[in-house]
Design an enzyme around this catalytic site. Structure first.
Site, mmCIF file in Angstrom:
data_model
loop_
_atom_site.group_PDB
_atom_site.id
_atom_site.type_symbol
_atom_site.label_atom_id
_atom_site.label_comp_id
_atom_site.label_asym_id
_atom_site.label_seq_id
_atom_site.Cartn_x
_atom_site.Cartn_y
_atom_site.Cartn_z
ATOM 1 N N GLU A 42 -5.134 -0.460 4.068
ATOM 2 C CA GLU A 42 -5.695 -0.420 2.724
ATOM 3 C C GLU A 42 -5.508 -1.815 2.130
ATOM 4 O OE1 GLU A 42 -3.908 2.334 -0.074
ATOM 5 O OE2 GLU A 42 -5.348 1.734 -1.624
ATOM 6 N N ARG A 267 7.294 5.036 12.006
ATOM 7 C CA ARG A 267 7.048 3.724 11.433
ATOM 8 C C ARG A 267 8.242 2.808 11.701
ATOM 9 N NH1 ARG A 267 4.717 4.237 6.539
ATOM 10 N NH2 ARG A 267 5.446 2.286 5.706
ATOM 11 N N LYS A 277 4.377 -1.922 0.704
ATOM 12 C CA LYS A 277 3.562 -2.897 -0.020
ATOM 13 C C LYS A 277 3.839 -2.833 -1.510
ATOM 14 C CE LYS A 277 -0.192 -1.704 2.322
ATOM 15 N NZ LYS A 277 -1.600 -1.513 2.659
HETATM 16 P P1 ATP Z 1 3.066 0.713 2.953
HETATM 17 O O1 ATP Z 1 3.772 2.025 2.863
HETATM 18 O O2 ATP Z 1 3.930 -0.399 3.390
HETATM 19 O O3 ATP Z 1 2.311 0.379 1.728
HETATM 20 P P2 ATP Z 1 0.821 1.833 4.156
HETATM 21 O O4 ATP Z 1 1.018 2.844 5.215
HETATM 22 O O5 ATP Z 1 0.440 2.314 2.817
HETATM 23 O O6 ATP Z 1 2.059 0.884 4.132
HETATM 24 P P3 ATP Z 1 -1.685 0.966 5.153
HETATM 25 O O7 ATP Z 1 -2.468 -0.220 4.760
HETATM 26 O O8 ATP Z 1 -2.189 2.302 4.786
HETATM 27 O O9 ATP Z 1 -0.237 0.755 4.577
HETATM 28 O O10 ATP Z 1 -1.343 0.908 6.698
HETATM 29 C C1 ATP Z 1 -2.233 0.538 7.701
HETATM 30 C C2 ATP Z 1 -1.706 1.054 9.014
HETATM 31 O O11 ATP Z 1 -0.436 0.493 9.291
HETATM 32 C C3 ATP Z 1 -1.525 2.558 8.984
HETATM 33 O O12 ATP Z 1 -2.011 3.093 10.176
HETATM 34 C C4 ATP Z 1 -0.054 2.742 8.852
HETATM 35 O O13 ATP Z 1 0.360 3.932 9.418
HETATM 36 C C5 ATP Z 1 0.483 1.511 9.590
HETATM 37 N N1 ATP Z 1 1.820 1.156 9.093
HETATM 38 C C6 ATP Z 1 2.179 0.934 7.821
HETATM 39 N N2 ATP Z 1 3.503 0.695 7.723
HETATM 40 C C7 ATP Z 1 3.990 0.756 8.978
HETATM 41 C C8 ATP Z 1 5.283 0.601 9.557
HETATM 42 N N3 ATP Z 1 6.354 0.326 8.809
HETATM 43 N N4 ATP Z 1 5.417 0.736 10.892
HETATM 44 C C9 ATP Z 1 4.347 1.000 11.661
HETATM 45 N N5 ATP Z 1 3.101 1.158 11.187
HETATM 46 C C10 ATP Z 1 2.908 1.043 9.868
HETATM 47 MG MG MG Z 2 -1.295 3.888 3.202
#
Ligand code: ATP
Ligand code: MG
Length: 566
Positions: A42, A267, A277
């Site tokens: 995102e 994760r 983020k």
């Molecule tokens: P955050 O919680 O840090 O804001 P998010 O999951 O909201 O992260 P996205 O942009 O939705 O961020 O994530 C893009 C991809 O990266 C998704 O498939 C998510 O599952 C993966 N991802 C995010 N954080 C991690 C992590 N700590 N380890 C592995 N994969 C991750």
């Molecule tokens: Mg997300």
């Protein structure tokens, strides 16, 4: 037989559970034996090392199985998203060494199609427009052990729902006045199945679609349908989406479209940092750090600026593997990976961070010798360079002690040490500040027969020190970093504290260093090993007139030592 062949092709490690699923699917000919993954960020912030794990996993699988990997922006919330983030994400994925070729996609490109999918559900009686507010919806939603109540709008007719949904789209209603909900089961033990909201009204311009839309699909509605549109075979996501999977499958089944398989993995969590983020954005906005690419941040751009190599991050992602249970990886493993990589790649130079003047009493006043120094003992092709040697030198303050303990093998009264790529020198006397007793100069003599590289120089002494010539050294700003947080898990806050209460006030130390002149024309991103100290990378702030270096990582894991000493 075929299975054996495939497994033997992969040297080194055994298959992780995702690869096992994929190989099984390949064997049974599922999806016409295609492998197609995606990385779906995102664009609401910069990517962090956790995303790097996901990028390496998704693109790595694409590559390994001769498949494809899409970059798809999950841009369904115009309030939080921005083109700045889109650009940074593309830069980071490229820098990590991956290529989405012509497959740069946006969920927003599918808004029309998603809208049609919603109409399919409405016509089947599987979705309805609900006039309750978000608060009201959550009030009657129940708990995991207590069923929810049905919305009074749940039994609207198909015609009424189509009429209202169409008018939601044309902008007749204000934000929050209505939502579209899937009609599933208010008593489901899975809260995500209790008539989840799939569309909401947001009168905000979108960075790609402008003002074309004022209704936006929710993540759960956009994500799986986008996977399906792109014919993704294996939709790999993190563990928190496991509970969303029944909804993912339900929507695809009810709409009647191609069904990708969602697979969840744990994760990545790293010690001594935060990895969301939202929190990283707070640190930036509240100026707790100097921007997203502050070298203390766990963001990809922060790590890059600090001097981490993409190879070391890929290697790290590989070493930590793919887990099914949440765990925390020690940040020292990441540091180990970059040390290992830079040990092979970085040129050695000498630089002194806490200077102490050494004067060689018997060295000719104006003589300057060019000493031959090896650029990288790990790589003979790296060659050597000249380092000027003169009468006045700097060594580290820590490398001299007036009253040393027995095990101190560096410079001290009565002792001899070797200056790396230089001579063996011997202590003679010190000059102290008459007022505060601080040591101002150490006087030594050098042994001309011990010039480094000469056959007769083989005399052994216990300590070898790094040094620079005072009049040739280049002054540079040196930024030393410590962990951003003082506790292993800053998210685990107690007593009403938040992660911000655990910020390390001493995470940045700025010093003036004296570096040998060979670094003179170095450019941003160039990396060195400062002998005996650590790996350093030229910062973006650096100019030819005033060099700035970031410490990527000290040579030894000083933190572990500190922890043990506690
Ligand atoms: P955050 O919680 O840090 O804001 P998010 O999951 O909201 O992260 P996205 O942009 O939705 O961020 O994530 C893009 C991809 O990266 C998704 O498939 C998510 O599952 C993966 N991802 C995010 N954080 C991690 C992590 N700590 N380890 C592995 N994969 C991750
Ligand atoms: Mg997300």
């Amino acid at each position: 037989m075929e299975e054996n062949i495939r497994k033997e092709e992969i040297p080194g490690r055994s298959l992780n559970f995702i690869e096992e699923i994929i190989e099984e699917d390949l064997l049974t000919g599922k999806n016409d034996s295609r492998v197609h993954t995606r990385f779906p960020p995102e664009p609401n912030g910069y990517l962090h090392i956790g995303h790097a794990k996901s990028i390496c996993l998704n693109f790595g699988i694409g590559k390994k199985y001769n498949g494809k990997t899409n970059l798809r922006f999950d841009d369904t919330n115009p309030v939080k998203e921005d083109i700045e983030y889109v650009d940074s994400i593309k830069e980071d994925v490229k820098w990590l060494g991956f290529d989405w070729e012509d497959r740069e996609f946006y969920a927003s490109d599918y808004f029309e199609q998603l809208y049609d999918f919603a109409l399919v559900l409405i016509r089947k009686g599987k979705a309805y427009v609900c006039d309750m507010s978000a608060e009201e919806i959550s009030e009657i939603r129940g708990t995991p052990t207590r069923p929810g109540k049905e919305s009074p709008y749940r039994n609207r007719t198909v015609e009424k729902n189509i009429d209202l949904f169409t008018r939601m789209r044309t902008g007749e209603f204000p934000d929050g006045a209505k939502v579209l909900r899937a009609k599933i089961d208010m008593a489901s033990p899975n809260m995500h199945m209790r008539d989840p909201v799939i569309y909401r009204i947001i009168h905000t311009s979108h960075h790609r679609t402008g003002d074309k839309w004022c209704i936006y699909p929710m993540y759960d509605f956009a994500h799986g349908q986008s996977d399906s549109i792109e014919k993704i075979t294996h939709s790999i996501c993190t563990l928190e989406f496991e509970v969303h999977r029944p909804l993912y499958d339900w929507l695809i089944e009810e709409i009647g479209i191609y069904a990708p398989r969602q697979i969840e993995f744990a994760r990545l969590n790293l010690s001594y940092t935060v990895m969301s983020k939202r929190k990283l954005l707070e640190l930036v906005q509240e100026k707790k750090v100097n921007g997203w690419d502050d070298p203390r941040m766990p963001t990809i751009c922060g790590l890059r600026r600090r001097g981490f190599t993409s190879e070391s991050i890929r290697n790290f992602a590989d070493i930590i593997g793919v887990a099914k249970r949440d765990n925390v990886i020690d940040i020292s493993l990441l540091e180990f990976c970059v040390r290992e990589d830079l040990n092979r790649k970085a040129f050695r130079v000498m630089g002194v961070l806490n200077p102490l003047k050494v004067i060689l009493d018997n060295y000719p006043e104006d003589l300057v010798e060019e000493m031959e120094a090896t650029n990288n003992p790990e790589d003979t092709s790296a060659g050597s360079r000249k380092v000027p040697f003169a009468k006045e030198l700097y060594i580290e303050q820590e490398d001299f002690m007036e009253n040393p303990p027995n095990k101190f093998f560096r410079l001290a009264p009565g002792r001899e040490v070797r200056l790396r790529s230089g001579y063996i020198i011997k202590y003679e006397s010190v000059i102290k500040d008459p007022v505060n007793g601080q040591i101002l100069e150490v006087h030594c003599t050098y042994d001309p027969a011990t010039k480094s590289g000469m056959p007769e120089s083989n005399r052994k002494v216990k300590g070898t020190l790094h040094w620079v010539s005072v009049k040739h050294a280049i002054k540079a700003e040196i930024r030393l970093y410590d962990r951003l947080f003082v506790v292993e898990n800053p998210d685990n806050s107690e007593d009403g504290k938040t992660y911000k209460d655990y910020l390390n006030p001493n995470s940045l130390e700025v010093k003036t260093g004296y570096i040998e002149p060979s670094v003179e024309n170095s450019v941003a991103g160039q990396k060195f090993q400062f002998e005996r100290l650590g790996y350093f990378s030229v910062d973006y702030d650096s100019t030819p007139e005033s060099l700035v270096f970031n410490c990527v990582v000290p040579l030894k894991d000083s933190w572990t030592k500190k922890e043990k000493a506690k």
